[in-house]
Scaffold this motif. Structure first.
Motif, PDB file in Angstrom:
ATOM      1  N   THR A  79     -17.096 -15.119  35.550  1.00 39.80           N
ATOM      2  CA  THR A  79     -16.961 -14.074  34.549  1.00 39.80           C
ATOM      3  C   THR A  79     -15.940 -14.500  33.505  1.00 39.80           C
ATOM      4  OG1 THR A  79     -15.106 -12.859  35.532  1.00 39.80           O
ATOM      5  CG2 THR A  79     -17.310 -12.416  36.422  1.00 39.80           C
ATOM      6  N   LEU A  80     -15.791 -13.712  32.471  1.00 39.27           N
ATOM      7  CA  LEU A  80     -14.756 -13.958  31.478  1.00 39.27           C
ATOM      8  C   LEU A  80     -13.384 -13.802  32.131  1.00 39.27           C
ATOM      9  CD1 LEU A  80     -16.251 -11.947  28.467  1.00 39.27           C
ATOM     10  CD2 LEU A  80     -16.346 -14.422  28.854  1.00 39.27           C
ATOM     11  N   ASN A 124     -11.992 -10.786  34.149  1.00 33.49           N
ATOM     12  CA  ASN A 124     -13.161 -10.002  34.568  1.00 33.49           C
ATOM     13  C   ASN A 124     -13.197  -8.631  33.874  1.00 33.49           C
ATOM     14  OD1 ASN A 124     -15.466  -9.165  35.897  1.00 33.49           O
ATOM     15  ND2 ASN A 124     -14.514  -9.017  37.918  1.00 33.49           N
ATOM     16  N   LYS A 176     -21.411 -21.537  28.760  1.00 35.24           N
ATOM     17  CA  LYS A 176     -21.750 -20.296  28.049  1.00 35.24           C
ATOM     18  C   LYS A 176     -20.681 -19.224  28.275  1.00 35.24           C
ATOM     19  CE  LYS A 176     -25.986 -21.171  26.368  1.00 35.24           C
ATOM     20  NZ  LYS A 176     -26.407 -20.964  24.962  1.00 35.24           N
ATOM     21  N   VAL A 177     -20.138 -19.188  29.492  1.00 36.86           N
ATOM     22  CA  VAL A 177     -19.073 -18.229  29.785  1.00 36.86           C
ATOM     23  C   VAL A 177     -17.758 -18.690  29.169  1.00 36.86           C
ATOM     24  CG1 VAL A 177     -17.844 -16.987  31.602  1.00 36.86           C
ATOM     25  CG2 VAL A 177     -20.235 -17.626  31.941  1.00 36.86           C
ATOM     26  N   ARG A 231     -17.516 -17.786  25.741  1.00 45.90           N
ATOM     27  CA  ARG A 231     -17.689 -16.345  25.544  1.00 45.90           C
ATOM     28  C   ARG A 231     -19.005 -16.004  24.858  1.00 45.90           C
ATOM     29  NH1 ARG A 231     -12.763 -13.489  26.302  1.00 45.90           N
ATOM     30  NH2 ARG A 231     -11.038 -14.907  26.813  1.00 45.90           N
ATOM     31  N   THR A 250     -21.606 -15.497  26.702  1.00 44.60           N
ATOM     32  CA  THR A 250     -22.240 -14.639  27.689  1.00 44.60           C
ATOM     33  C   THR A 250     -21.154 -14.022  28.558  1.00 44.60           C
ATOM     34  OG1 THR A 250     -23.994 -14.575  29.369  1.00 44.60           O
ATOM     35  CG2 THR A 250     -22.511 -16.457  29.407  1.00 44.60           C
ATOM     36  N   ASP A 251     -21.510 -12.959  29.261  1.00 39.32           N
ATOM     37  CA  ASP A 251     -20.509 -12.249  30.063  1.00 39.32           C
ATOM     38  C   ASP A 251     -20.324 -12.850  31.447  1.00 39.32           C
ATOM     39  OD1 ASP A 251     -20.086 -10.142  28.092  1.00 39.32           O
ATOM     40  OD2 ASP A 251     -22.096  -9.442  28.632  1.00 39.32           O
ATOM     41  N   ALA A 252     -21.363 -13.477  31.967  1.00 32.85           N
ATOM     42  CA  ALA A 252     -21.270 -14.012  33.325  1.00 32.85           C
ATOM     43  C   ALA A 252     -22.366 -15.038  33.559  1.00 32.85           C
ATOM     44  CB  ALA A 252     -21.378 -12.882  34.358  1.00 32.85           C
ATOM     45  N   VAL A 306     -12.359 -19.207  33.189  1.00 34.65           N
ATOM     46  CA  VAL A 306     -13.250 -18.199  33.755  1.00 34.65           C
ATOM     47  C   VAL A 306     -12.561 -17.582  34.971  1.00 34.65           C
ATOM     48  CG1 VAL A 306     -15.327 -19.449  33.010  1.00 34.65           C
ATOM     49  CG2 VAL A 306     -14.447 -19.787  35.334  1.00 34.65           C
TER      50      VAL A 306
END
Length: 282
Positions: free
Chosen positions: A146-147, A150, A206-207, A210, A212-214, A229
Motif C-alpha cells: 500500500t501507499l 496505509n 505503480k505503488v 503513487r 495506484t493505491d495498492a 510502501v
C-alpha cells in the motif's frame, strides 16, 4: 528490472526470434542500477563462495536469467561470487519468469535459470533445455503493498475489491499473478485491477510512484522497497506460496562456473542472503 552495474564492459548476447528479441529488450533496459553490496555483504560473501566451487579456477561470464523478485538477493550473491573468483563476471537478466523461460526455449544464451514457480521452470525442462532436475532453493509469499502509512486503511484482501481503490496485479501468466489469483480464489473474491503488470517489480513500481493505491506482490519486494510502501499481510497468502527452482541450462556457455554459482545460491551463506530478504526456506 535492473541489474548490478559491471566493473568491466558487459557482454551483450545476440540472438533471433520474436520472443527472444523481446527478452533482449528487457535485458537492455535493465543493464545497470549502479548499486553495490555493503562492506559486510562483501566480507561475508567471499567465504561462502569459496565453499561453492573454489577448488577449481573459475573464469569467464556466468549469464543468469532470474525472476524479477530475486533482483536484490542475486545482485548481492553475484558480487560475492565475483569477489571470491577473480576473473569471473556474473550478468543478470531479471524479469517475468514466463518471458525468461520463453527466451531460453527460443535460443537465448544463458547458463542459469532461476524461476519464481515450478510451472515456469517446466517450460524449460519440458523443452529439454535444463540439465538434471531443478532444485527448489527458496519459497516466497504474497503481501499487499500500500501507499506509505496505509492511508486507505487496507487490512484484508477483501478490502482491495473496494470500487474506490485503484489496485494492480501481476499478469496471470507470471508466477506472482498466478499466485494472486489462487489467493483470490481461496478467499472467494473477484477483483478487477486497473492493470495487469508483466512482472512483480512493475506492479510494485505503480505503488511507489503513487499511480495506484495498492498491489499484490511478494513480501520480499515489499521489504526491498523500504519506506516507499507499506506491507499488509493476509491469511490467504498461505494458500499461494511459490517454490523457486534453479537449474543449469543444457547449452550453458560457462557450465563450470554456472554450477559454482548455483552452489553458492544453495549454500548456507546464499540462504542467509535470501532469508534476510524475506524469502522462506524450501
Amino acid at each position: 528490472m535492473t541489474t548490478r552495474s559491471a566493473r568491466r564492459p558487459r557482454r551483450t548476447p545476440q540472438w533471433t526470434g520474436a520472443g527472444v528479441a523481446a527478452l533482449l529488450a528487457l535485458s537492455a533496459c535493465s543493464s545497470s542500477d549502479g548499486s553495490s553490496p555493503d562492506a559486510s555483504t562483501r566480507s561475508s560473501g567471499g567465504s561462502a563462495s569459496t565453499s561453492a566451487g573454489s577448488a577449481a579456477k573459475l573464469s569467464g561470464t556466468v549469464t543468469v536469467f532470474a525472476a524479477a523478485s530475486l533482483k536484490e538477493s542475486f545482485t548481492t550473491l553475484g558480487a560475492s561470487f565475483e569477489e571470491a573468483h577473480p576473473g569471473t563476471e556474473v550478468t543478470f537478466s531479471f524479469g517475468g519468469s514466463d518471458t525468461l523461460a520463453a527466451g531460453i526455449t527460443e535460443g537465448a544464451p544463458a547458463d542459469v535459470f532461476a524461476a519464481a514457480s515450478a510451472k515456469t521452470m517446466a517450460t524449460v525442462t519440458d523443452a529439454d533445455d535444463a540439465v538434471g532436475t531443478p532444485a527448489t532453493f527458496v519459497r516466497n509469499q504474497l503481501e499487499i503493498a500500500t501507499l506509505p502509512g496505509n492511508p486507505d486503511k487496507i487490512a484484508t484482501l477483501r478490502d482491495l475489491t473496494n470500487a474506490d481503490l485503484k489496485v494492480v496485479l501481476c499478469d496471470r501468466t507470471v508466477p506472482c499473478g498466478a499466485a494472486s489469483q489462487k489467493a483470490l480464489d481461496a478467499a472467494g473474491l473477484d477483483l478487477v485491477p486497473v492493470s495487469y503488470e508483466q512482472d512483480v517489480k512493475s506492479a510494485l513500481t505503480k505503488v511507489e510512484l503513487r499511480e495506484t493505491d495498492a498491489a499484490v506482490v511478494y513480501r520480499t519486494d515489499v521489504r526491498a522497497a523500504g519506506d516507499k510502501v507499506e506491507g499488509v499481510e493476509f491469511p490467504e497468502s498461505a494458500d499461494a506460496v511459490n517454490d523457486y527452482p534453479i537449474a543449469l541450462l543444457k547449452d550453458a556457455p560457462n557450465a563450470t562456473a554456472a554450477r559454482a554459482f548455483i552452489e553458492l545460491v544453495r549454500s548456507a551463506e546464499g540462504q542467509r542472503v535470501l532469508t534476510r530478504a524475506g524469502f522462506l526456506t524450501p
